[in-house]
Design a protein around this motif. Sequence first.
Motif, PDB file in Angstrom:
ATOM      1  N   PHE A 166       0.796  -1.231   0.000  1.00 31.89           N
ATOM      2  CA  PHE A 166       0.000   0.000   0.000  1.00 31.89           C
ATOM      3  C   PHE A 166       0.831   1.286   0.000  1.00 31.89           C
ATOM      4  N   CYS A 167       1.984   1.294   0.624  1.00 29.09           N
ATOM      5  CA  CYS A 167       2.704   2.557   0.796  1.00 29.09           C
ATOM      6  C   CYS A 167       3.856   2.717  -0.182  1.00 29.09           C
ATOM      7  N   SER A 168       4.522   1.603  -0.567  1.00 27.44           N
ATOM      8  CA  SER A 168       5.759   1.714  -1.329  1.00 27.44           C
ATOM      9  C   SER A 168       5.602   2.380  -2.687  1.00 27.44           C
ATOM     10  N   PRO A 169       4.437   2.270  -3.381  1.00 26.69           N
ATOM     11  CA  PRO A 169       4.375   2.931  -4.688  1.00 26.69           C
ATOM     12  C   PRO A 169       4.716   4.411  -4.589  1.00 26.69           C
ATOM     13  N   CYS A 170       4.300   5.101  -3.544  1.00 27.35           N
ATOM     14  CA  CYS A 170       4.574   6.522  -3.417  1.00 27.35           C
ATOM     15  C   CYS A 170       5.823   6.779  -2.577  1.00 27.35           C
ATOM     16  N   HIS A 171       5.923   6.054  -1.432  1.00 22.33           N
ATOM     17  CA  HIS A 171       6.996   6.379  -0.491  1.00 22.33           C
ATOM     18  C   HIS A 171       8.282   5.634  -0.779  1.00 22.33           C
ATOM     19  N   GLY A 172       8.215   4.667  -1.693  1.00 25.40           N
ATOM     20  CA  GLY A 172       9.418   3.919  -2.001  1.00 25.40           C
ATOM     21  C   GLY A 172       9.598   2.745  -1.066  1.00 25.40           C
TER      22      GLY A 172
ATOM     23  N   GLY B  47      -5.377  10.422   5.987  1.00 25.07           N
ATOM     24  CA  GLY B  47      -4.706  10.997   4.835  1.00 25.07           C
ATOM     25  C   GLY B  47      -4.120  12.358   5.224  1.00 25.07           C
ATOM     26  N   GLN B  48      -3.319  12.946   4.357  1.00 35.45           N
ATOM     27  CA  GLN B  48      -2.770  14.275   4.663  1.00 35.45           C
ATOM     28  C   GLN B  48      -2.570  15.009   3.350  1.00 35.45           C
ATOM     29  N   ASN B  49      -3.226  16.163   3.210  1.00 32.70           N
ATOM     30  CA  ASN B  49      -3.188  16.910   1.953  1.00 32.70           C
ATOM     31  C   ASN B  49      -3.491  15.998   0.763  1.00 32.70           C
ATOM     32  N   VAL B  50      -2.477  15.781  -0.124  1.00 34.91           N
ATOM     33  CA  VAL B  50      -2.777  14.954  -1.305  1.00 34.91           C
ATOM     34  C   VAL B  50      -2.769  13.452  -1.011  1.00 34.91           C
ATOM     35  N   MET B  51      -2.158  13.049   0.079  1.00 31.51           N
ATOM     36  CA  MET B  51      -2.194  11.609   0.389  1.00 31.51           C
ATOM     37  C   MET B  51      -3.595  11.246   0.892  1.00 31.51           C
ATOM     38  N   PRO B  52      -4.226  10.274   0.197  1.00 30.39           N
ATOM     39  CA  PRO B  52      -5.605   9.953   0.594  1.00 30.39           C
ATOM     40  C   PRO B  52      -5.645   9.051   1.835  1.00 30.39           C
TER      41      PRO B  52
END
Lengths: 379, 455
Positions: free
Chosen positions: A296-302, A341-346
């Motif tokens: 769930f997280c790695s696509p954006c956060h690496g 979520g935070q700002n753009v992170m859903p």
Amino acid sequence: MSTKQLYSITALFDSPDEIIHAASETSKAGYTKYDVNTPYPVHGMDGAMQLKPSRLGFFAMAFGLLGAVSAIGFMTWVTLIEYPLVIGGKPFWSWPAFVPVSFELTVLLASVLSVVAMIVIYFKFPNNAHPLHDTKYMKAVSSDKFGINIQAEDPKFDEKAVTEFFKSLGGKEITPVYFDEDELSHGQKLFDPKFIGILAVVAVIASGTTYFIFNQLMFMPPFNWMMTQEKLKAQKPSELFSDGIGMRNPVDGTVARGFLPYPFKGQLDSVGKYLVNPLLPTKEVLETGKQKYLTFCSPCHGNFAQGDSRLRGQFPNPPTLHSDKVRNWHDGNIYHVITEGQNVMPSYAPQIARDDRWAIIHYLRALQRAQNAKESDFK
Amino acid sequence: MSTTVIDYTKELPVVEGRPTASQIEVVVTAPLDQFPPRKWWYAFAVTLSMLSIGGFCIGMSLYKGLGLWGVNQPVGWGFDIVNFVFWVGIGHAGTLISAILFLLRQRWRTGIARFAEAMTIFAVMCAGLFPLMHTGRQWLPMYLTPYPNQHGLWVNFTSPLLWDVFAVSTYFTVSLVFWYLGLIPDLATLRDRTTSKIKKTIYSIFSLGWRHSNRHWQHYERAYLILAGFATPLVLSVHTIVSFDFAVSVIPGWHTTIFPPYFVAGAVFSGFAMVQNVLIFVRQYFNLKHIITLDHLEKMNKVMVLTGSMVGYAYAMEFFIAWYSGSQFETFVFLNRALGPYSWAYWTMVSCNVIFPQLFWIKKIRRSIPAMFLIGITVNIGMWFERFVIVVTSLSRDFLPSSWGHYTPTLYDAGLFLGSFGLFFTLILIFVRVLPVVSISEVKAVVEGAQPSHH
């Protein structure tokens, strides 16, 4: 009449004492092919006839063991090899549960097969064509007389001597019993066309009904109810409800298990004080956390949370999670970001179950520690 | 003074009045040779009507489904399971008399063993009916057995319900074999007595050619001993496993370790009551008073006081443990039994099972036919209610008050129950007309003077 042959000489006695005496005298005189017929078992007769004890017990033991071994073996095979299923969280091979069935099968085989063995092996039954059947002698011992008969096959047999012998013992109605060889052999034909015919008819009827019941009857009304009965299907309308919708919404105010509403909406700053990670960073938890993080997280956060998104250019790059800010956050704050979520992170609340979010946080902490290791961490 | 001393070392004669072997045969076989009298036909008409009511209810349940019954959430086990346990229990007396008393060398059992064994078989047949109907898809009974099938699945060997299938079917088979084994010599005697050709053919087939040979008697007696030896633990296991259906679950009031012995004692208790009740009629109508003597009945009554007191002890112990366990649900279930909506059933059970049978301590009552008959009936009523109380009260009010419910049986439930009695008594009525109700060869062997004097 010409084929009639002598089977035995019979004699009758009136009392149990007399027959015991007669039997022991007969065996003492050296006769071996003789038999005593009494309407009920007379105590002490086995001793008088010098019979060896019955060996039926060995059959019972063998059959009982067969029952026990096959029951345990079969259940072991089913539950360990053929189709292992977890039932009630118990081990596959939960032997205490096998005790009842094994016991029943032991008893079943031991008792039923012993009786069958006795009848077939010891008695050579069914046999309704024995020379003694339908004789006056048989009728008498069936009722209240005690009979003894010495067979012509006996090596010491001599018609006159036996008759005299019985007379000396006080026997009554001393009579010879004859048999007709043709008649005897006639009754035992196995391949009698009539018998085979009956067997064939029985076989056809039995297999026919079995086929009919399992392959035809089951698909005829009313037995095919399962297919036609009224039932709710997912995504399909239903007349049962007034709004005609088959799928129902939960009743107002109900809360599904594990889906408690999140009470700290918009309180990122203070939430850290109230929310504490309920899980311990065990191996299993870290494994789950890793799996969920990578999903769930790695696509954006690496993969290592360094903000090296695989989506570069298509989505705003997230910051690294190794910043002092995130490292100094309480677990609760991270939880808050995943949940809200935070700002753009859903928000990831719908995708990730509550405990899995906490597991991700443990994993994230592990990543942070690995990236910013101190000297003391190597000890 | 000396006349009051009783010599307990000397056994009372098992058969009264020293009848000769042929006299025994005549009285026992008399009903088989006569055309049944009016009274028998009346009785048969009554039981057959009961059976047809049951047949009708079975047909309707097959066609319409189990919605006709009173079972529903939360009480999914109703009359069906109550009746199942009731009938299996009735059957247990037969095996107890034929096997356990045989091992204990209680010679008085000979007069009543055959009849009690027959009752076992018929009762197990009645019992088997109910779980089969209860499955709801009665045409798929093979799913109960482990057979290779297209689903690739086997039955669940860790389920008490499956143990039950094995226990009850084994019990039925072994009882049948035991009964048949005992019948073989008698069938041979019948074969040699009868004058009718058809009967003779039938008897010949079923007696297998028995010749009363001592070389056979020797194995026969051993086989009988072996069967008795196996049937004894078997009968204990059957009701133990029936009790596992309850005890292995987690429902308060069921989840107790006292269930196996408590169920077995209850089974023997109700079974003896039923045997005693029916034998009272049999000895009366077939002139068997000297073979099935008052002593027999008295001994059965003694067994009933014993087992009845054991059952009473179990009731008390259940309450004690409910309190002692400190489990809130357990405590509630028992208070609810005694004071809740089914308290009438509970108190019927207690009075019929614990209080009335205590009258058997009085010798006069133990030996009075009308008194023992009445008490026997109350015991059967009480034992039926015991199963009702266990099954229904626990299910109707378990953990969550929001999912409590009330069970009300329907007419179909009652019809099926009536039908099972119809089946039982119809089979008994047929049995007393076609087979000797008393084991001829065994009774001949226990009459005074039947065994060698030096022995």
